[in-house]
Motif scaffolding. Structure first.
Motif, PDB file in Angstrom:
ATOM      1  N   VAL A  78      -8.173   5.199  -4.119  1.00  0.00           N
ATOM      2  CA  VAL A  78      -7.347   4.971  -3.037  1.00  0.00           C
ATOM      3  C   VAL A  78      -6.516   6.028  -2.366  1.00  0.00           C
ATOM      4  O   VAL A  78      -6.367   6.993  -3.010  1.00  0.00           O
ATOM      5  CB  VAL A  78      -6.012   4.044  -3.550  1.00  0.00           C
ATOM      6  N   ARG A  79      -7.049   6.207  -0.920  1.00  0.00           N
ATOM      7  CA  ARG A  79      -6.302   7.295  -0.306  1.00  0.00           C
ATOM      8  C   ARG A  79      -5.404   6.813   0.757  1.00  0.00           C
ATOM      9  O   ARG A  79      -5.072   5.670   0.964  1.00  0.00           O
ATOM     10  CB  ARG A  79      -7.617   7.623   0.707  1.00  0.00           C
ATOM     11  N   PRO A  80      -4.425   7.611   1.111  1.00  0.00           N
ATOM     12  CA  PRO A  80      -3.283   7.218   2.027  1.00  0.00           C
ATOM     13  C   PRO A  80      -3.682   6.337   3.205  1.00  0.00           C
ATOM     14  O   PRO A  80      -2.890   5.408   3.429  1.00  0.00           O
ATOM     15  CB  PRO A  80      -2.455   8.531   2.365  1.00  0.00           C
ATOM     16  N   HIS A  81      -4.598   6.594   3.962  1.00  0.00           N
ATOM     17  CA  HIS A  81      -4.930   5.838   4.936  1.00  0.00           C
ATOM     18  C   HIS A  81      -5.540   4.554   4.739  1.00  0.00           C
ATOM     19  O   HIS A  81      -5.744   3.606   5.557  1.00  0.00           O
ATOM     20  CB  HIS A  81      -5.999   6.375   6.088  1.00  0.00           C
ATOM     21  N   HIS A  82      -5.707   4.276   3.465  1.00  0.00           N
ATOM     22  CA  HIS A  82      -6.234   2.773   3.306  1.00  0.00           C
ATOM     23  C   HIS A  82      -5.056   1.626   3.070  1.00  0.00           C
ATOM     24  O   HIS A  82      -5.436   0.569   2.997  1.00  0.00           O
ATOM     25  CB  HIS A  82      -6.707   2.751   1.529  1.00  0.00           C
ATOM     26  N   ASP A  83      -4.054   2.296   3.258  1.00  0.00           N
ATOM     27  CA  ASP A  83      -2.653   1.279   2.993  1.00  0.00           C
ATOM     28  C   ASP A  83      -3.050   0.154   1.819  1.00  0.00           C
ATOM     29  O   ASP A  83      -2.762  -0.969   2.115  1.00  0.00           O
ATOM     30  CB  ASP A  83      -2.491   0.238   4.182  1.00  0.00           C
ATOM     31  N   ALA A  84      -3.338   0.747   0.651  1.00  0.00           N
ATOM     32  CA  ALA A  84      -3.676   0.029  -0.531  1.00  0.00           C
ATOM     33  C   ALA A  84      -2.868   0.765  -1.634  1.00  0.00           C
ATOM     34  O   ALA A  84      -2.331   1.713  -1.794  1.00  0.00           O
ATOM     35  CB  ALA A  84      -5.071  -0.014  -0.871  1.00  0.00           C
ATOM     36  N   GLU A  85      -2.885  -0.119  -2.939  1.00  0.00           N
ATOM     37  CA  GLU A  85      -2.389   0.371  -4.020  1.00  0.00           C
ATOM     38  C   GLU A  85      -3.001  -0.140  -5.239  1.00  0.00           C
ATOM     39  O   GLU A  85      -3.603  -1.113  -5.284  1.00  0.00           O
ATOM     40  CB  GLU A  85      -0.764   0.075  -4.199  1.00  0.00           C
ATOM     41  N   TYR A  86      -2.987   0.707  -6.330  1.00  0.00           N
ATOM     42  CA  TYR A  86      -3.663   0.131  -7.710  1.00  0.00           C
ATOM     43  C   TYR A  86      -2.830  -0.901  -8.192  1.00  0.00           C
ATOM     44  O   TYR A  86      -1.567  -1.074  -7.977  1.00  0.00           O
ATOM     45  CB  TYR A  86      -3.759   1.359  -8.667  1.00  0.00           C
TER      46      TYR A  86
END
Length: 450
Positions: free
Chosen positions: A392-400
């Motif tokens: 997960v990278r910052p630009h993904h707008d995702a979270e584990y």
């Protein structure tokens, strides 16, 4: 409605370990009782050669500190790790440092040495860990064990570039290129999009090979994250059963719409089934760490060269990437706790984590969000950049995301260990109605550990 009875860690341990007690005498338990010695038991890494590299770093530290370290690599097959944890906890002897995945550190919390000093020091160096790691690694403000990259892996989509493009006209490498940039395709990658693409690929003769088999961790993570993204929580943070809700009915309707495009054998899928379908060229998309790609690289190079990894679809609650972290804990009876903490601090350094990521083929995900930019994910091929978007990278707008994490950990472990969510999916696949499925789940949840 009756409330879930609070589950003690002792009961959670019993549920997770199953009939461990009868097998305890089969597990060899050592006793570390001399100063200057340290014993360590960690997960036996599936990538050949990775264990040797870790042992080299441990030996380097041991020589520098004049401490004799014995490291054992414990396979996950046959529940050997679970058996070892249970045996050592019962005997109050064994390895000073032992590996604990997911809820295991909570299950043995009353037997572990808090490691706030180690984790706080690493956080000061590298910034925060993910919320998923913190949920599983802490209780009452204490870090129960040290979060590690070793063995920690999320379950994002792994797709065949050409099959997806031919069937849907979508190019997943343009959605998520090997650089830090947001794209229109990524913003449109939703659960509805996944369903539409599954239908298109099915018509072209290619599977979205998602399983819902009993005892499958892949199924737990796939459908657990799907439920989470819909806000379909089975239990809330206070332990109340919330399965009879509109979000749960909505996600079950989504599953019902997906059924025609799932593999015929989806209910019998184990953790290897989707990998086999992918390497055999039958699947256009699976949810999996890069282990399927690594096997294809060895056995089916053309398929490996046509593979791309990227974050999971977006739902109402965001883009949730199911994760299964590992921790290394120190038993209360460990004889050399200062040395154990120093060794884990040493192995948690970015330089060491980066070097270990190379033989591990990028499989392991560090707990610290700042380490999502390790070179390994940009460098590995074929094709170049296939693993760039695996962490997960910052630009993904995702979270584990941890399956069952809407509930307290002592209840979340039951949702996981009893495969509640894939069990609900399997019932929809088998033709049960949403009401029948919810009624079954409600009964199971209300009766947990009664």
């Amino acid at each position: 409605m009756r409330r879930v009875r609070r589950i003690t860690r002792r009961r959670a341990l019993k549920a997770a370990a199953g009939a461990v007690g009868a097998a305890l005498p089969l597990v060899h338990v050592q006793s570390a009782n001399a100063a200057g010695k340290l014993t360590m038991g960690v997960w036996d890494h599936w990538v050949p050669g990775t264990n040797t590299v870790l042992k080299g770093f441990v030996d380097e530290w041991a020589a520098k500190n004049k401490i004799e370290v014995t490291i054992d690599f414990i396979p996950s097959t046959g529940n050997k790790m679970i058996l070892t944890q249970a045996a050592e906890a019962q005997a109050r002897a064994g390895h000073d440092i032992l590996a604990f995945d997911q809820w295991a550190s909570h299950q043995y919390a009353d037997k572990l040495t808090p490691v706030n000093d180690v984790v706080d020091g690493l956080v000061k160096q590298y910034g925060p860990v993910s919320k998923a790691v913190e949920y599983l690694g802490t209780a009452g403000g204490k870090w129960l064990a040290v979060p590690v990259a070793w063995g920690s892996a999320p379950l994002p989509p792994c797709a065949r570039i050409s099959l997806i493009k031919d069937a849907t006209s979508e190019d997943v490498t343009e959605w998520y290129p090997a650089k830090d940039v947001k794209t229109k395709g990524a913003s449109e990658w939703t659960y509805e999009k996944q369903l539409k693409m599954a239908e298109q690929c099915h018509k072209a003769g290619h599977l979205f090979a998602l399983g819902c088999g009993a005892n499958s961790t892949d199924a737990n993570q796939t459908w657990g994250a799907t439920f989470g993204a819909f806000g379909a929580h089975l239990v809330d943070g206070k332990g109340n059963v919330t399965v009879d809700s509109d979000p749960v009915r909505e996600v079950l309707e989504y599953v019902k719409r997906f059924v025609p495009y799932l593999p015929r054998e989806t209910i019998s899928y184990d953790d290897a089934s989707n990998n086999k379908a992918f390497v055999a060229g039958k699947a256009a998309l699976i949810w999996n760490p890069p282990s399927a790609w690594a096997v294809a690289k060895r056995d089916a190079p053309a398929i490996a060269a046509d593979t791309w990894h990227f974050p999971n679809p977006k739902g109402k609650l965001g883009r949730l990437v199911p994760h299964r972290p590992y921790f290394w804990g120190i038993w209360q009876w460990a004889q050399n706790k200062p040395a154990a903490k120093d060794l884990m601090t040493f192995l948690g350094q970015r330089e060491i984590v980066a070097k270990l990521s190379i033989p591990a083929a990028g499989y392991d995900i560090p707990p610290f969000l700042s380490m999502a930019d390790l070179p390994v994910w940009a460098d590995l091929e074929p094709p170049k950049g296939t693993l760039y978007n695996y962490p997960v990278r910052p630009h993904h707008d995702a979270e584990y995301y941890i399956v069952g994490s809407s509930a307290p950990p002592e209840v979340g472990v039951q949702i996981w260990s009893q495969y509640m969510i894939p069990g609900m999916v399997a019932r929809i696949v088998s033709g049960n109605t949403a009401k029948q499925t919810i009624d079954w789940a409600k009964s199971e949840l209300e009766g947990i550990r009664r």
